[in-house]
Design an enzyme around this catalytic site. Structure first.
Site, PDB file in Angstrom:
ATOM      1  N   TYR A  48       0.837  -1.212   0.000  1.00 44.64           N
ATOM      2  CA  TYR A  48       0.000   0.000   0.000  1.00 44.64           C
ATOM      3  C   TYR A  48       0.863   1.249   0.000  1.00 44.64           C
ATOM      4  CZ  TYR A  48      -3.019   3.688   1.662  1.00 44.64           C
ATOM      5  OH  TYR A  48      -3.698   4.871   1.777  1.00 44.64           O
ATOM      6  N   TRP A  98       1.285   5.741  -1.417  1.00 43.74           N
ATOM      7  CA  TRP A  98       0.993   6.877  -2.290  1.00 43.74           C
ATOM      8  C   TRP A  98       2.056   7.099  -3.364  1.00 43.74           C
ATOM      9  CZ3 TRP A  98      -2.569  11.080  -2.746  1.00 43.74           C
ATOM     10  CH2 TRP A  98      -3.803  10.805  -2.144  1.00 43.74           C
TER      11      TRP A  98
HETATM   12  N1  LIG Z   1      -0.735   7.794  12.912  1.00 47.77           N
HETATM   13  C1  LIG Z   1      -1.239   7.899  11.679  1.00 47.77           C
HETATM   14  N2  LIG Z   1      -0.785   7.094  10.715  1.00 47.77           N
HETATM   15  C2  LIG Z   1      -1.278   7.223   9.462  1.00 47.77           C
HETATM   16  C3  LIG Z   1      -2.290   8.160   9.170  1.00 47.77           C
HETATM   17  C4  LIG Z   1      -2.772   8.981  10.227  1.00 47.77           C
HETATM   18  O1  LIG Z   1      -3.677   9.813  10.023  1.00 47.77           O
HETATM   19  N3  LIG Z   1      -2.225   8.825  11.461  1.00 47.77           N
HETATM   20  N4  LIG Z   1      -2.773   8.261   7.893  1.00 47.77           N
HETATM   21  C5  LIG Z   1      -2.715   7.076   7.058  1.00 47.77           C
HETATM   22  C6  LIG Z   1      -3.012   7.398   5.674  1.00 47.77           C
HETATM   23  S1  LIG Z   1      -4.550   8.091   5.388  1.00 47.77           S
HETATM   24  C7  LIG Z   1      -2.201   7.091   4.645  1.00 47.77           C
HETATM   25  S2  LIG Z   1      -2.764   7.327   3.046  1.00 47.77           S
HETATM   26  C8  LIG Z   1      -0.870   6.504   4.864  1.00 47.77           C
HETATM   27  C9  LIG Z   1       0.200   7.028   3.904  1.00 47.77           C
HETATM   28  O2  LIG Z   1       1.214   6.108   3.810  1.00 47.77           O
HETATM   29  P1  LIG Z   1       2.107   6.026   2.486  1.00 47.77           P
HETATM   30  O3  LIG Z   1       1.279   6.214   1.285  1.00 47.77           O
HETATM   31  O4  LIG Z   1       2.899   4.780   2.582  1.00 47.77           O
HETATM   32  O5  LIG Z   1       3.034   7.296   2.701  1.00 47.77           O
HETATM   33  P2  LIG Z   1       4.035   8.081   1.753  1.00 47.77           P
HETATM   34  O6  LIG Z   1       4.906   8.842   2.660  1.00 47.77           O
HETATM   35  O7  LIG Z   1       3.278   8.858   0.735  1.00 47.77           O
HETATM   36  O8  LIG Z   1       4.887   6.912   1.061  1.00 47.77           O
HETATM   37  C10 LIG Z   1       5.079   6.760  -0.292  1.00 47.77           C
HETATM   38  C11 LIG Z   1       6.467   6.170  -0.521  1.00 47.77           C
HETATM   39  O9  LIG Z   1       6.602   5.856  -1.907  1.00 47.77           O
HETATM   40  C12 LIG Z   1       7.897   6.249  -2.331  1.00 47.77           C
HETATM   41  N5  LIG Z   1       7.821   6.482  -3.783  1.00 47.77           N
HETATM   42  C13 LIG Z   1       7.467   7.624  -4.425  1.00 47.77           C
HETATM   43  N6  LIG Z   1       7.502   7.433  -5.750  1.00 47.77           N
HETATM   44  C14 LIG Z   1       7.883   6.159  -5.953  1.00 47.77           C
HETATM   45  C15 LIG Z   1       8.089   5.379  -7.128  1.00 47.77           C
HETATM   46  O10 LIG Z   1       7.911   5.837  -8.250  1.00 47.77           O
HETATM   47  N7  LIG Z   1       8.477   4.084  -6.958  1.00 47.77           N
HETATM   48  C16 LIG Z   1       8.698   3.550  -5.730  1.00 47.77           C
HETATM   49  N8  LIG Z   1       9.092   2.276  -5.658  1.00 47.77           N
HETATM   50  N9  LIG Z   1       8.520   4.273  -4.603  1.00 47.77           N
HETATM   51  C17 LIG Z   1       8.107   5.548  -4.715  1.00 47.77           C
HETATM   52  C18 LIG Z   1       8.199   7.492  -1.525  1.00 47.77           C
HETATM   53  O11 LIG Z   1       9.591   7.747  -1.493  1.00 47.77           O
HETATM   54  C19 LIG Z   1       7.597   7.126  -0.168  1.00 47.77           C
HETATM   55  O12 LIG Z   1       8.534   6.504   0.657  1.00 47.77           O
HETATM   56  O13 LIG Z   1      -0.447   6.772   6.210  1.00 47.77           O
HETATM   57  C20 LIG Z   1      -1.396   6.303   7.161  1.00 47.77           C
HETATM   58  N10 LIG Z   1      -0.818   6.400   8.494  1.00 47.77           N
HETATM   59  N1  LIG Z   2      -0.786  18.475   2.943  1.00 43.95           N
HETATM   60  C1  LIG Z   2      -1.250  17.215   2.974  1.00 43.95           C
HETATM   61  N2  LIG Z   2      -2.444  16.919   2.403  1.00 43.95           N
HETATM   62  C2  LIG Z   2      -2.925  15.659   2.461  1.00 43.95           C
HETATM   63  C3  LIG Z   2      -2.203  14.604   3.059  1.00 43.95           C
HETATM   64  C4  LIG Z   2      -0.947  14.927   3.666  1.00 43.95           C
HETATM   65  O1  LIG Z   2      -0.258  14.062   4.243  1.00 43.95           O
HETATM   66  N3  LIG Z   2      -0.515  16.245   3.603  1.00 43.95           N
HETATM   67  N4  LIG Z   2      -2.712  13.314   3.058  1.00 43.95           N
HETATM   68  C5  LIG Z   2      -3.773  13.003   2.099  1.00 43.95           C
HETATM   69  C6  LIG Z   2      -4.446  11.752   2.453  1.00 43.95           C
HETATM   70  S1  LIG Z   2      -3.789  10.265   1.920  1.00 43.95           S
HETATM   71  C7  LIG Z   2      -5.597  11.718   3.146  1.00 43.95           C
HETATM   72  S2  LIG Z   2      -6.304  10.221   3.579  1.00 43.95           S
HETATM   73  C8  LIG Z   2      -6.282  12.954   3.536  1.00 43.95           C
HETATM   74  C9  LIG Z   2      -6.619  12.915   5.024  1.00 43.95           C
HETATM   75  O2  LIG Z   2      -7.685  13.735   5.282  1.00 43.95           O
HETATM   76  P1  LIG Z   2      -8.295  13.730   6.766  1.00 43.95           P
HETATM   77  O3  LIG Z   2      -8.339  12.355   7.282  1.00 43.95           O
HETATM   78  O4  LIG Z   2      -9.542  14.513   6.750  1.00 43.95           O
HETATM   79  O5  LIG Z   2      -7.114  14.528   7.519  1.00 43.95           O
HETATM   80  P2  LIG Z   2      -6.658  14.485   9.058  1.00 43.95           P
HETATM   81  O6  LIG Z   2      -5.693  15.617   9.190  1.00 43.95           O
HETATM   82  O7  LIG Z   2      -6.224  13.157   9.487  1.00 43.95           O
HETATM   83  O8  LIG Z   2      -7.974  14.801   9.864  1.00 43.95           O
HETATM   84  C10 LIG Z   2      -8.754  15.967   9.601  1.00 43.95           C
HETATM   85  C11 LIG Z   2      -9.070  16.680  10.886  1.00 43.95           C
HETATM   86  O9  LIG Z   2      -9.745  15.780  11.755  1.00 43.95           O
HETATM   87  C12 LIG Z   2      -9.437  16.162  13.080  1.00 43.95           C
HETATM   88  N5  LIG Z   2      -9.797  15.083  14.013  1.00 43.95           N
HETATM   89  C13 LIG Z   2      -9.075  14.012  14.393  1.00 43.95           C
HETATM   90  N6  LIG Z   2      -9.761  13.286  15.312  1.00 43.95           N
HETATM   91  C14 LIG Z   2     -10.943  13.905  15.487  1.00 43.95           C
HETATM   92  C15 LIG Z   2     -12.090  13.628  16.300  1.00 43.95           C
HETATM   93  O10 LIG Z   2     -12.148  12.666  17.063  1.00 43.95           O
HETATM   94  N7  LIG Z   2     -13.152  14.482  16.181  1.00 43.95           N
HETATM   95  C16 LIG Z   2     -13.120  15.569  15.360  1.00 43.95           C
HETATM   96  N8  LIG Z   2     -14.207  16.334  15.304  1.00 43.95           N
HETATM   97  N9  LIG Z   2     -12.043  15.870  14.618  1.00 43.95           N
HETATM   98  C17 LIG Z   2     -10.972  15.034  14.670  1.00 43.95           C
HETATM   99  C18 LIG Z   2      -7.958  16.488  12.994  1.00 43.95           C
HETATM  100  O11 LIG Z   2      -7.563  17.321  14.061  1.00 43.95           O
HETATM  101  C19 LIG Z   2      -7.828  17.145  11.633  1.00 43.95           C
HETATM  102  O12 LIG Z   2      -7.815  18.558  11.710  1.00 43.95           O
HETATM  103  O13 LIG Z   2      -5.463  14.103   3.319  1.00 43.95           O
HETATM  104  C20 LIG Z   2      -4.804  14.115   2.077  1.00 43.95           C
HETATM  105  N10 LIG Z   2      -4.156  15.405   1.931  1.00 43.95           N
HETATM  106 MO   LIG Z   3      -4.728   8.568   3.110  1.00 40.93          MO
END
Ligand SMILES: Nc1nc2c(c(=O)[nH]1)N[C@H]1C(S)=C(S)[C@@H](COP(=O)(O)OP(=O)(O)OC[C@H]3O[C@@H](n4cnc5c(=O)[nH]c(N)nc54)[C@H](O)[C@@H]3O)O[C@H]1N2
Ligand SMILES: Nc1nc2c(c(=O)[nH]1)N[C@H]1C(S)=C(S)[C@@H](COP(=O)(O)OP(=O)(O)OC[C@H]3O[C@@H](n4cnc5c(=O)[nH]c(N)nc54)[C@H](O)[C@@H]3O)O[C@H]1N2
Ligand SMILES: [Mo]
Length: 775
Positions: free
Chosen positions: A113, A115
């Site tokens: 999994y 991005w």
């Molecule tokens: N505590 C906590 N943990 C979370 C979350 C949270 O809200 N709280 N959010 C979760 C969510 S919503 C998400 S989506 C995940 C994100 O988790 P990931 O999607 O795993 O996070 P990224 O840092 O975007 O990792 C992408 C990796 O791909 C590599 N990459 C980029 N381009 C390429 C390519 O062309 N080829 C290869 N082989 N590699 C490449 C980058 O260098 C990077 O290391 O994290 C989750 N984890």
């Molecule tokens: N710049 C930037 N943009 C991104 C990403 C990134 O890493 N960086 N990640 C991308 C990805 S893969 C995803 S999935 C989306 C994530 O999008 P979201 O999941 O919506 O983003 P979060 O920042 O995890 O959460 C949004 C808000 O929820 C609040 N929150 C957390 N817990 C609670 C709760 O119990 N109650 C309430 N009311 N609020 C709460 C947090 O404080 C935060 O301000 O964003 C995308 N966009």
């Molecule tokens: Mo995500």
């Protein structure tokens, strides 16, 4: 003499980008679209390409290289040895073959999994799966970390996932909504990116919203960047983390008590409300879920809840919900209850009313264009074998710990596979997965771990074989902008040659396919090179476009021009109302649910008998929250960061904008700081029984007392292996690795308690971005 500098158009998740280069060095970069808002992520292409953290050569862990059939040493603690590409690929091929023959296809985990980078061609995990399909199948993944709970429950409730679907158009919101609520949403941060390239239109609409004079409310334990953007016009309500369902129930009961709910709507468009009403009124459990009851749980005064009930029901109200609140234990309940509340308000399907689960993501609500949409690389070869098993993404560690173990998922009884080989391409699971120390322990079990990466991430440092991969600026690709709008088609032209010995994922897996079987390369590539594939994807866009009366210029001209193509507007789509058809005629346009209506009590979900996901929206107290915290404990929030995409770009100069004392910041309330003798800028230690991290204190009144935030994505940096101090502030050292429920098995990172103290020992040097020792 200096070489001539010129600009190349490419694109990233963070939108179309113009890169200044001389064909060898990247000098600068900036967004290619006119927007009112700086998107910092666009400015650091040079840091990506030229980072000292790049993986330069194929590398093998010393103890693995010494005896690959029976590896020595500990992953994450060994040094690495440089090998040639041929040695690395032959080694992978031999071990992959041995493991597959011994343990079968399901022992090969390719559910990698992540991005990666955007682009329709160089899709890292898809290419990995394409190779594994050629080799005879693999274990893949189910769902994602983003919306693991919501995307599974929403189909039961409204018949679609809602989180990745087009929203009621922004022009209608601006025209008709009186009240706009951002419930657990922080669009100012999260709209910087999209899964494809961002079309960057969302902030223009939020800018108009700011000027509109409408009533705006942010419901979030943290005063987010979005709140600050709206300033005075925004009301900030901060419930305790994880208590939103109770808060919504209090509002719902107030609606009932005052006859402010829309019973005609409930009768005509929903099923199961009577059962839910019994729950609200406490017919069975004797607990009336009224505003006073809710206030005691969520920490928002009962009077405020009553005022919200009146405000929402007397005005056209749009509930825009983000996803942070469902990345929690019992996360499924959050959006189910939000939809139920919206149903009671009776405005679903009206312009500017109801709910929307993707305004904060990928510019949902920016109307869909009449478009020529690109085709993209597929994850299987002709005659290949697709995934033979799948593991819910966020349960991967449990799968490693418990091979053959039984688990439940979305009404099914399933068995974890026996994983012996892992290949992760395009994801950073050492930052994205919860409870990193538990991950490190489970990660020792497989016989082979391969990581293909551009950078020395935590996962790469804990692998057996690491392959250097190009960034998207070192190859050619194509992308659309706007996951929903399809606004532009963008060339992603190679800016500089591959750095050091980096290769594209496409090339790596094509080569390995030939190792696998004679003629494998031909089967993998279908005889096409990079440019031939891009032309194919473009031609398919042209054919799709023709069906929409959109014609594309010839591919060669398009590629030569180095310019994006903007798709024509579709006036009908700017009038799109989500559920508008259903509201107009529910018999002709039934929802794809068990009753064809909005499901408030689900017979199907009830029939599963899951205690963690009952048959209607229910308040369930999480394992770790304010309500059972010891006096010194704090709730841990890990929101998404402003100046990174998860872990991507953490190594870049953007870090200077947010780091404190050289570490990831932790946001804490002034009162919590004072109680612990902590001052802004201090280094603090945050810990629980799962792990411990150092972080830089950011002291503010902009967070609920009792809650601290460490944004997700800072790179792990353990001082002395598993269980030791993380010197840098990687939040998942502390988070709890439990599923949202048996229904969705989503990520529940936002359900964790921690302790915090001022750190007074000698400060260790941060080495998160230092490549591992090698010879
Ligand atoms: N505590 C906590 N943990 C979370 C979350 C949270 O809200 N709280 N959010 C979760 C969510 S919503 C998400 S989506 C995940 C994100 O988790 P990931 O999607 O795993 O996070 P990224 O840092 O975007 O990792 C992408 C990796 O791909 C590599 N990459 C980029 N381009 C390429 C390519 O062309 N080829 C290869 N082989 N590699 C490449 C980058 O260098 C990077 O290391 O994290 C989750 N984890
Ligand atoms: N710049 C930037 N943009 C991104 C990403 C990134 O890493 N960086 N990640 C991308 C990805 S893969 C995803 S999935 C989306 C994530 O999008 P979201 O999941 O919506 O983003 P979060 O920042 O995890 O959460 C949004 C808000 O929820 C609040 N929150 C957390 N817990 C609670 C709760 O119990 N109650 C309430 N009311 N609020 C709460 C947090 O404080 C935060 O301000 O964003 C995308 N966009
Ligand atoms: Mo995500």
């Amino acid at each position: 003499m200096d070489k001539k500098r010129y600009q190349v158009l490419t694109a990233a998740h963070w939108g179309p980008v113009l890169v200044e280069t001389d064909g060898e060095t990247v000098f600068s970069s900036r967004g290619a679209l006119d927007t009112l808002h700086e998107n910092t992520l666009q400015t650091v292409v040079a840091d990506q390409v030229h980072s000292p953290t790049r993986v330069r050569y194929p590398m093998v862990r010393k103890g693995f290289l010494a005896s690959p059939d029976n590896p020595q040493g500990v992953r994450g603690q060994d040094e690495f040895v440089r090998v040639t590409w041929e040695e690395a690929l032959a080694l992978i091929d031999r071990q992959h073959r041995r493991i597959r023959q011994t343990w079968g296809a399901s022992s090969i985990f390719a559910g990698s999994y992540g991005w990666r980078s955007n682009g329709v061609m160089h899709k890292a995990a898809t290419l990995l799966q394409r190779y594994m399909s050629l080799a005879g199948g693999y274990t893949g993944h189910l769902g994602d970390y983003s919306t693991g709970a919501a995307q599974v429950i929403m189909p039961y409730v409204v018949g679609g996932n809602e989180v990745y679907q087009q929203q009621t158009s922004w022009p209608l919101v601006l025209e008709y909504s009186d009240v706009v609520v951002m419930w657990s949403a922080n669009p100012l941060n999260t709209l910087k990116i999209a899964w494809n390239a961002s079309d960057e239109q969302g902030m223009k609409y939020y800018e108009s919203l700011k000027k509109s004079g409408k009533r705006l409310i942010c419901i979030d334990p943290m005063r987010s960047e979005t709140h600050d953007f709206f300033g005075e016009q925004m009301t900030w309500l901060a419930p305790h983390m994880g208590t939103d369902v109770a808060m919504m129930l209090g509002i719902a009961t107030t609606l009932l008590e005052n006859q402010w709910h829309d019973s005609a709507f409930l009768d005509k468009y929903t099923s199961g409300f009577a059962t839910f009403q019994n729950y609200l009124l406490g017919e069975q459990d004797g607990i009336r879920k009224d505003a006073d009851w809710a206030a005691a749980i969520c920490g928002i005064p009962a009077q405020t809840l009553r005022e919200l009930a009146e405000l929402f029901s007397h005005n056209r109200t749009m509930l825009m919900a983000g996803w942070g609140m469902q990345r929690q234990q019992y996360g499924e309940q959050k959006h189910w209850m939000l939809v139920t509340l919206a149903a009671m308000l009776g405005q679903i399907g009206l312009p500017g009313g109801g709910f929307g689960l993707s305004y904060h993501f990928a510019n949902g609500g920016n109307p869909t264009r009449r478009a020529a949409v690109l085709a993209s690389m597929q994850g299987s070869v002709a005659g290949g074998t697709d995934a033979v098993d799948k593991v819910p993404v966020a349960r991967i560690v449990e799968a490693l710990e418990n091979p053959g173990g039984a688990y439940q998922h979305n009404g099914e009884d399933r068995i974890f596979p026996n994983v012996k080989m892992i290949w992760w391409a395009g994801g950073a699971n050492f930052t994205h997965h919860q409870d990193t120390n538990r991950l490190i322990r489970a990660w020792q079990k497989p016989e082979l771990i391969v990581i293909s990466e551009c950078f020395w991430t935590g996962a790469a440092k804990h692998a057996d074989i690491v392959l250097p991969v190009t960034t998207s600026y070192e190859r050619n690709d194509l992308t659309m902008t706007g996951d929903y709008s399809q606004q532009h088609l963008v060339p992603m032209k190679q800016v500089v040659p591959p750095q050091y010995e980096a290769r594209d994922d496409f090339t790596i897996f094509a080569e390995l396919s030939e190792y696998w079987e004679s003629g494998g390369k031909q089967r993998f590539t279908e005889g096409k090179d990079e440019m031939a594939w891009l032309e194919t994807f473009y031609q398919m866009a042209a054919a799709r476009g023709a069906a929409n009366q959109v014609s594309l210029i010839p591919f060669a001209t398009f590629w030569e021009q180095n310019q994006l193509i903007e798709m024509p507007e579709n006036p009908a789509n700017s009038q799109f109302v989500r559920f508008g058809d259903f509201r107009a005629d529910p018999l002709a346009h039934p929802l794809k649910t068990e009753t064809g209506k909005i499901v408030i009590h689900s017979e199907r979900i009830a029939s599963y008998g899951y205690p963690d996901c009952p048959g209607h929206p229910t308040w369930l107290a999480p394992d770790e929250w304010h309500g059972n915290a010891q006096p010194e404990q704090l709730q841990l929030l890990s929101a998404h960061p402003a100046h990174r995409l998860h872990s991507q770009l953490n190594y870049s100069r953007l870090r200077e904008r947010y780091q404190i004392a050289g570490r990831e910041p932790v946001t804490l309330n002034t009162a919590d700081a004072q109680a612990r003798g902590i001052r802004h800028g201090d280094v603090v230690r945050v810990w629980n029984n799962r792990g411990q991290v150092l972080a830089g204190a950011h002291v503010t009144d902009g967070i609920k007392p009792g809650v601290i935030c460490i944004h997700q994505g800072a790179w792990p940096d353990l001082q002395d292996g598993e269980g030791s101090l993380c010197k840098h502030g990687a939040v998942n050292m502390l988070t709890k690795d439990i599923p949202s429920s048996r229904l969705g098995n989503g990520c529940a990172a936002n359900t964790s308690l921690v302790w915090m103290e001022k750190f007074t020992d000698e400060l260790p040097v941060v080495t998160a971005f230092t490549p591992p020792a090698s010879s």
